[in-house]
Design an enzyme around this catalytic site. Structure first.
Site, PDB file in Angstrom:
ATOM      1  N   GLY A  76       0.756  -1.239   0.000  1.00 44.58           N
ATOM      2  CA  GLY A  76       0.000   0.000   0.000  1.00 44.58           C
ATOM      3  C   GLY A  76       0.787   1.290   0.000  1.00 44.58           C
ATOM      4  N   GLY A  77       2.107   1.217   0.042  1.00 47.92           N
ATOM      5  CA  GLY A  77       2.907   2.443   0.068  1.00 47.92           C
ATOM      6  C   GLY A  77       2.699   3.312  -1.150  1.00 47.92           C
ATOM      7  N   LYS A  78       2.773   2.707  -2.320  1.00 41.20           N
ATOM      8  CA  LYS A  78       2.600   3.473  -3.551  1.00 41.20           C
ATOM      9  C   LYS A  78       1.150   3.923  -3.704  1.00 41.20           C
ATOM     10  CE  LYS A  78       6.274   0.810  -5.824  1.00 41.20           C
ATOM     11  NZ  LYS A  78       6.292  -0.321  -4.863  1.00 41.20           N
ATOM     12  N   ARG A 101      -2.467 -10.181   1.944  1.00 36.53           N
ATOM     13  CA  ARG A 101      -1.946  -8.892   1.526  1.00 36.53           C
ATOM     14  C   ARG A 101      -3.074  -7.856   1.401  1.00 36.53           C
ATOM     15  NH1 ARG A 101       3.033  -8.398  -0.708  1.00 36.53           N
ATOM     16  NH2 ARG A 101       2.323  -7.091  -2.427  1.00 36.53           N
ATOM     17  N   GLY A 128      -6.082  -9.628 -11.226  1.00 29.63           N
ATOM     18  CA  GLY A 128      -5.770  -8.547 -12.148  1.00 29.63           C
ATOM     19  C   GLY A 128      -5.637  -8.988 -13.591  1.00 29.63           C
ATOM     20  N   ASP A 145       2.446  -2.278 -10.299  1.00 24.75           N
ATOM     21  CA  ASP A 145       3.678  -2.678  -9.621  1.00 24.75           C
ATOM     22  C   ASP A 145       3.623  -4.198  -9.534  1.00 24.75           C
ATOM     23  OD1 ASP A 145       6.071  -2.484  -8.249  1.00 24.75           O
ATOM     24  OD2 ASP A 145       5.100  -2.316  -6.299  1.00 24.75           O
ATOM     25  N   CYS A 198      10.483  -4.655  -8.885  1.00 27.36           N
ATOM     26  CA  CYS A 198      11.730  -4.504  -8.136  1.00 27.36           C
ATOM     27  C   CYS A 198      12.733  -5.563  -8.573  1.00 27.36           C
ATOM     28  CB  CYS A 198      11.483  -4.564  -6.632  1.00 27.36           C
ATOM     29  SG  CYS A 198      10.724  -6.084  -6.051  1.00 27.36           S
TER      30      CYS A 198
END
Length: 273
Positions: A76-78, A101, A128, A145, A198
């Site tokens: 959830g940071g982004k 998650r 998704g 992401d 990443c």
């Protein structure tokens, strides 16, 4: 590369061949803690995320966008960055398939966002890669992401390192392509997708983007015009200068050996025309 590569020795051989003389320096940086920054969205708590992740989120242009999708949103940071910077009349859908998650995502949103913003952030638990079957050209901005082989985490865990093989990369790339092609179908004409991972391996980065560019040519292209805007915002929000981001064939890489621990993160901004 030899497909029989396996475990710590195979991992070392694989990435040493990819990065050459740079690998030892890069590996040492990966074994240190990431360069975290505090992000404040106006809620009761602040959130700490990798500064390179913040830069990537800032790459997605949000002006004039009313329908925004974060396709793989946890932890959830982004998502917090997008929610804090979107227009007052915009709605953000934060999607996460994994039940565990998803619960973490909801906790982060509830604790870090003010009520006025939280009210405009929907959460969903959809696959998704299949969302495009019910949702065609609905979103003006999509952040993807994508789940990846995450070499930084593999290096830090002896169990995962002992189990590593190139099949991990192949499996991740297949999932990433399914998600990116789904995202493209959900994107409205004139909209933007920001694809990021990443991962260190080009198979999960440029190769996935290049596949989209080839399949949907000439209706999609890489837009590099927002890199300076993102760098300026990153300097404003966290005081970090990202002057040495590395250009790749289809995007950019921020690697921890040249950014004091930030990253790794790969991103590519794609526009549908």
């Amino acid at each position: 590369m030899n497909k029989t590569l396996h475990g710590a020795e195979g991992f070392e051989t694989y990435y040493a061949k990819l990065y050459g003389a740079r690998w030892q320096q890069l590996k040492a940086a990966l074994l240190h803690k990431p360069r975290y920054v505090a992000w404040k969205s106006g809620g009761a708590e602040q959130y700490f995320l990798d500064s390179a992740s913040l830069y990537a989120a800032l790459m997605l242009p949000l002006s004039d966008a009313k329908r925004i999708l974060d396709l793989c949103a946890a932890p959830g940071g982004k998502t917090l960055v997008l929610a804090a910077l979107m227009n007052d009349d915009a709605v953000l859908t934060a999607n996460e398939l994994s039940p565990n998650r998803y619960c973490r995502l909801v906790r982060v949103l509830n604790s870090c966002l003010p009520e006025s913003v939280r009210a405009r952030v929907r959460t969903t638990k959809s696959n998704g890669a299949k969302m495009c079957l019910k949702c065609i050209e609905q979103y003006e901005r999509i952040f993807l992401d994508a789940p990846c082989s995450s070499e930084r985490h593999v290096l830090a865990d002896k169990k995962y390192l002992s189990q590593w093989s190139p099949a991990r990369i192949k499996t991740a790339a297949m999932e990433q392509w399914a998600l990116l092609s789904s995202a493209y179908r959900m994107l409205a004409s004139g909209g933007y997708i920001l694809y990021s991972t990443c991962a260190l391996c080009p198979s999960e980065n440029d190769a996935v983007v290049e596949k989209l560019l080839t399949k949907f040519y000439p209706d999609v292209y890489v837009d590099e015009s927002f890199t300076k805007v993102a760098a300026s915002k990153a300097k404003q929000f966290c005081g970090i200068s990202f002057e040495a981001i590395e250009k790749t064939a289809c995007g950019f890489h921020i690697l921890p050996d040249v950014h004091n621990g930030a990253g790794p993160i790969y991103f590519s901004l794609l526009k549908k025309v």
